[in-house]
Scaffold this motif. Structure first.
Motif: not given
Length: 128
Positions: A45-52
């Motif tokens: 599993r890999e990270g795609v995006a993060h949001i505050s």
């Protein structure tokens, strides 16, 4: 009680677009940063995006930067991932996840280990 439910996945041709949604219930949605992850067959599993918390700050993986956009609507308890110019290598199961850690030294916003609640996933398939 905490539940994350993704939707919007499907099968598209290369160059097409999809918009994924994730509805979070059972908790105060706006109190947690959120992320999108994906997992292709045979890969981790890999990270795609993060949001505050409020959506002001976003962090996008280089592999999708310029094509994907993460956003959130806290009034609707919903996280979004707009995916444009899709490529076959974008194929995989996409998951939304919740984290109480929103940034700082000593960690990565795209590290799956920072997230402790996960949705069931929605499949995205991109054909060439």
């Amino acid at each position: 009680q905490v539940q994350l439910v993704e939707s919007g996945g499907g099968s598209v041709q290369a160059g097409g677009s999809l918009r994924l949604s994730c509805v979070g219930t059972g908790y105060t949605f706006s109190s947690y940063c959120m992320g999108w992850f994906r997992q292709a067959p045979g890969k981790e599993r890999e990270g795609v995006a993060h949001i505050s918390l409020g959506g002001t700050y976003t962090y996008i993986d280089d592999s999708v930067k310029g094509r994907f956009t993460i956003s959130r609507d806290n009034a609707k308890n919903t996280l979004y991932l707009q995916m444009n110019s899709l490529k076959p290598e974008d194929t995989g199961m996409y998951y939304c996840a919740r984290t109480s850690w929103c940034g700082g030294s000593g960690g990565s916003r795209l590290d799956p280990s920072q997230y402790n609640y996960w949705g069931q996933g929605t499949q995205v398939t991109v054909s060439s």
